[in-house]
Write a protein that holds these residues in place. Structure first.
Motif, PDB file in Angstrom:
ATOM      1  N   ILE A  48       0.748  -1.187  -0.074  1.00  0.00           N
ATOM      2  CA  ILE A  48       0.084  -0.025   0.238  1.00  0.00           C
ATOM      3  C   ILE A  48       1.020   1.347   0.112  1.00  0.00           C
ATOM      4  O   ILE A  48       1.983   1.145   0.515  1.00  0.00           O
ATOM      5  N   GLN A  49       0.627   2.154  -0.611  1.00  0.00           N
ATOM      6  CA  GLN A  49       1.283   3.530  -0.839  1.00  0.00           C
ATOM      7  C   GLN A  49       0.305   4.790  -0.719  1.00  0.00           C
ATOM      8  O   GLN A  49      -0.927   4.529  -0.849  1.00  0.00           O
ATOM      9  N   LYS A  50       0.982   5.798  -1.130  1.00  0.00           N
ATOM     10  CA  LYS A  50      -0.068   7.057  -1.084  1.00  0.00           C
ATOM     11  C   LYS A  50      -1.046   7.181  -2.164  1.00  0.00           C
ATOM     12  O   LYS A  50      -0.434   6.734  -3.241  1.00  0.00           O
ATOM     13  N   ILE A  51      -2.172   7.086  -1.871  1.00  0.00           N
ATOM     14  CA  ILE A  51      -3.316   7.245  -2.980  1.00  0.00           C
ATOM     15  C   ILE A  51      -3.554   8.780  -3.028  1.00  0.00           C
ATOM     16  O   ILE A  51      -4.171   9.293  -1.962  1.00  0.00           O
ATOM     17  N   THR A  52      -3.599   9.216  -4.257  1.00  0.00           N
ATOM     18  CA  THR A  52      -4.063  10.554  -4.326  1.00  0.00           C
ATOM     19  C   THR A  52      -5.520  10.825  -4.570  1.00  0.00           C
ATOM     20  O   THR A  52      -6.006  10.049  -5.723  1.00  0.00           O
ATOM     21  N   GLU A  53      -6.331  11.310  -3.831  1.00  0.00           N
ATOM     22  CA  GLU A  53      -7.667  11.234  -4.129  1.00  0.00           C
ATOM     23  C   GLU A  53      -8.388  12.118  -5.302  1.00  0.00           C
ATOM     24  O   GLU A  53      -7.622  13.069  -5.579  1.00  0.00           O
ATOM     25  N   VAL A  54      -9.284  11.511  -6.079  1.00  0.00           N
ATOM     26  CA  VAL A  54      -9.691  12.481  -7.226  1.00  0.00           C
ATOM     27  C   VAL A  54     -11.047  12.432  -6.869  1.00  0.00           C
ATOM     28  O   VAL A  54     -11.894  11.903  -6.633  1.00  0.00           O
ATOM     29  N   PRO A  55     -11.575  13.859  -7.292  1.00  0.00           N
ATOM     30  CA  PRO A  55     -13.031  14.263  -6.829  1.00  0.00           C
ATOM     31  C   PRO A  55     -13.969  13.633  -7.939  1.00  0.00           C
ATOM     32  O   PRO A  55     -13.488  13.221  -8.999  1.00  0.00           O
ATOM     33  N   ASP A  56     -15.233  13.492  -7.538  1.00  0.00           N
ATOM     34  CA  ASP A  56     -16.168  12.975  -8.190  1.00  0.00           C
ATOM     35  C   ASP A  56     -16.151  11.573  -8.853  1.00  0.00           C
ATOM     36  O   ASP A  56     -16.626  11.389  -9.932  1.00  0.00           O
ATOM     37  N   MET A  57     -15.425  10.810  -7.914  1.00  0.00           N
ATOM     38  CA  MET A  57     -15.429   9.273  -8.407  1.00  0.00           C
ATOM     39  C   MET A  57     -16.392   8.515  -7.536  1.00  0.00           C
ATOM     40  O   MET A  57     -16.536   8.845  -6.508  1.00  0.00           O
ATOM     41  N   PRO A  58     -16.873   7.377  -7.965  1.00  0.00           N
ATOM     42  CA  PRO A  58     -17.588   6.284  -6.992  1.00  0.00           C
ATOM     43  C   PRO A  58     -16.531   6.023  -5.582  1.00  0.00           C
ATOM     44  O   PRO A  58     -15.422   6.041  -5.718  1.00  0.00           O
ATOM     45  N   GLU A  59     -17.365   5.892  -4.644  1.00  0.00           N
ATOM     46  CA  GLU A  59     -16.706   5.875  -3.121  1.00  0.00           C
ATOM     47  C   GLU A  59     -15.548   4.662  -3.167  1.00  0.00           C
ATOM     48  O   GLU A  59     -14.702   4.820  -2.495  1.00  0.00           O
ATOM     49  N   PHE A  60     -15.881   3.719  -4.006  1.00  0.00           N
ATOM     50  CA  PHE A  60     -14.948   2.463  -4.112  1.00  0.00           C
ATOM     51  C   PHE A  60     -13.452   2.785  -4.800  1.00  0.00           C
ATOM     52  O   PHE A  60     -12.429   2.205  -4.737  1.00  0.00           O
ATOM     53  N   VAL A  61     -13.759   3.892  -5.494  1.00  0.00           N
ATOM     54  CA  VAL A  61     -12.334   4.345  -6.481  1.00  0.00           C
ATOM     55  C   VAL A  61     -11.735   5.434  -5.379  1.00  0.00           C
ATOM     56  O   VAL A  61     -12.159   6.310  -5.193  1.00  0.00           O
ATOM     57  N   LYS A  62     -10.537   4.691  -4.743  1.00  0.00           N
ATOM     58  CA  LYS A  62      -9.810   5.380  -3.975  1.00  0.00           C
ATOM     59  C   LYS A  62      -9.165   6.724  -4.205  1.00  0.00           C
ATOM     60  O   LYS A  62      -8.718   7.567  -3.598  1.00  0.00           O
ATOM     61  N   GLY A  63      -8.780   6.709  -5.758  1.00  0.00           N
ATOM     62  CA  GLY A  63      -7.940   7.662  -6.247  1.00  0.00           C
ATOM     63  C   GLY A  63      -6.657   6.937  -7.312  1.00  0.00           C
ATOM     64  O   GLY A  63      -7.392   6.211  -7.970  1.00  0.00           O
ATOM     65  N   VAL A  64      -5.763   7.545  -7.338  1.00  0.00           N
ATOM     66  CA  VAL A  64      -4.776   7.251  -8.071  1.00  0.00           C
ATOM     67  C   VAL A  64      -3.342   7.085  -7.455  1.00  0.00           C
ATOM     68  O   VAL A  64      -3.143   7.705  -6.489  1.00  0.00           O
ATOM     69  N   ILE A  65      -2.434   6.374  -8.297  1.00  0.00           N
ATOM     70  CA  ILE A  65      -1.302   6.098  -7.634  1.00  0.00           C
ATOM     71  C   ILE A  65      -0.054   6.487  -8.689  1.00  0.00           C
ATOM     72  O   ILE A  65      -0.407   6.396  -9.851  1.00  0.00           O
ATOM     73  N   ASN A  66       1.104   6.784  -8.463  1.00  0.00           N
ATOM     74  CA  ASN A  66       2.164   7.006  -9.394  1.00  0.00           C
ATOM     75  C   ASN A  66       3.164   5.777  -9.407  1.00  0.00           C
ATOM     76  O   ASN A  66       3.631   5.628  -8.192  1.00  0.00           O
TER      77      ASN A  66
END
Length: 174
Positions: A48-66
């Motif tokens: 697990i690593q830092k996940i950058t949140e992205v607005p206006d996504m379904p709740e189960f989409v936590k965001g993006v990683i690099n």
């Protein structure tokens, strides 16, 4: 064996050619059950690593990683199945899958092993329209006295709800 060494050993299985991947599933633990996905979709397993949140996504989409310069979306499978959320810990992993040329990270509680489950040991999924997660089930894999719930990665990533809320093309989902 440390968590990093376990991931390294599992990642070594992922380099095998497609013929040797038939009947192989990456198994993982989620809530109180064991699940599996076809190894042919898995590109790697990372901590697990830092996940950058992205607005206006379904709740189960936590965001993006690099991931080595590539931005990939991350889905929490526990939340996708509407299980209660849980804090991430040192056993939590991201399984990176590639479906239709799109890489997606799947957050799971704990990765178990690469298991051989012959086709004759896979039963069709139980018929139930009541459980939201049941539409993602490809089959039930028998391993001795245990049963692994085998997931259909395409449905997990691209079901109608997600398509409606995020667009019709894989790259446009996130």
């Amino acid at each position: 064996m440390t968590q990093a060494n376990e991931r390294l050993a599992l990642n070594e299985h992922l380099g095998e050619d497609e013929d040797t991947q038939k009947g192989k599933y990456l198994t993982f633990h989620l809530a109180d059950e064991d699940y599996g996905i076809e190894i042919r979709y898995v590109t790697e397993i990372i901590g697990i690593q830092k996940i950058t949140e992205v607005p206006d996504m379904p709740e189960f989409v936590k965001g993006v990683i690099n991931l080595r310069g590539k931005v990939i979306p991350v889905m929490d499978v526990r939340m996708r199945f509407m299980f209660p959320p849980r804090d991430y810990n040192d056993r939590t992993c991201i399984i990176v899958v590639n479906v239709n040329g799109t890489a997606v990270g799947l957050v799971v509680d704990e990765v178990s092993e690469v298991a051989d489950i012959p086709e004759d040991q896979i039963e069709p999924p139980p018929r139930s329209s009541r459980a939201a997660a049941s539409r993602y089930i490809q089959g039930m894999g028998k391993m001795g006295q245990d049963v692994k719930i085998l997931l259909d990665v395409n449905h997990l990533l691209y079901d109608e709800h997600m398509l409606q809320s995020a667009g019709a093309q894989g790259a446009e989902l996130f």
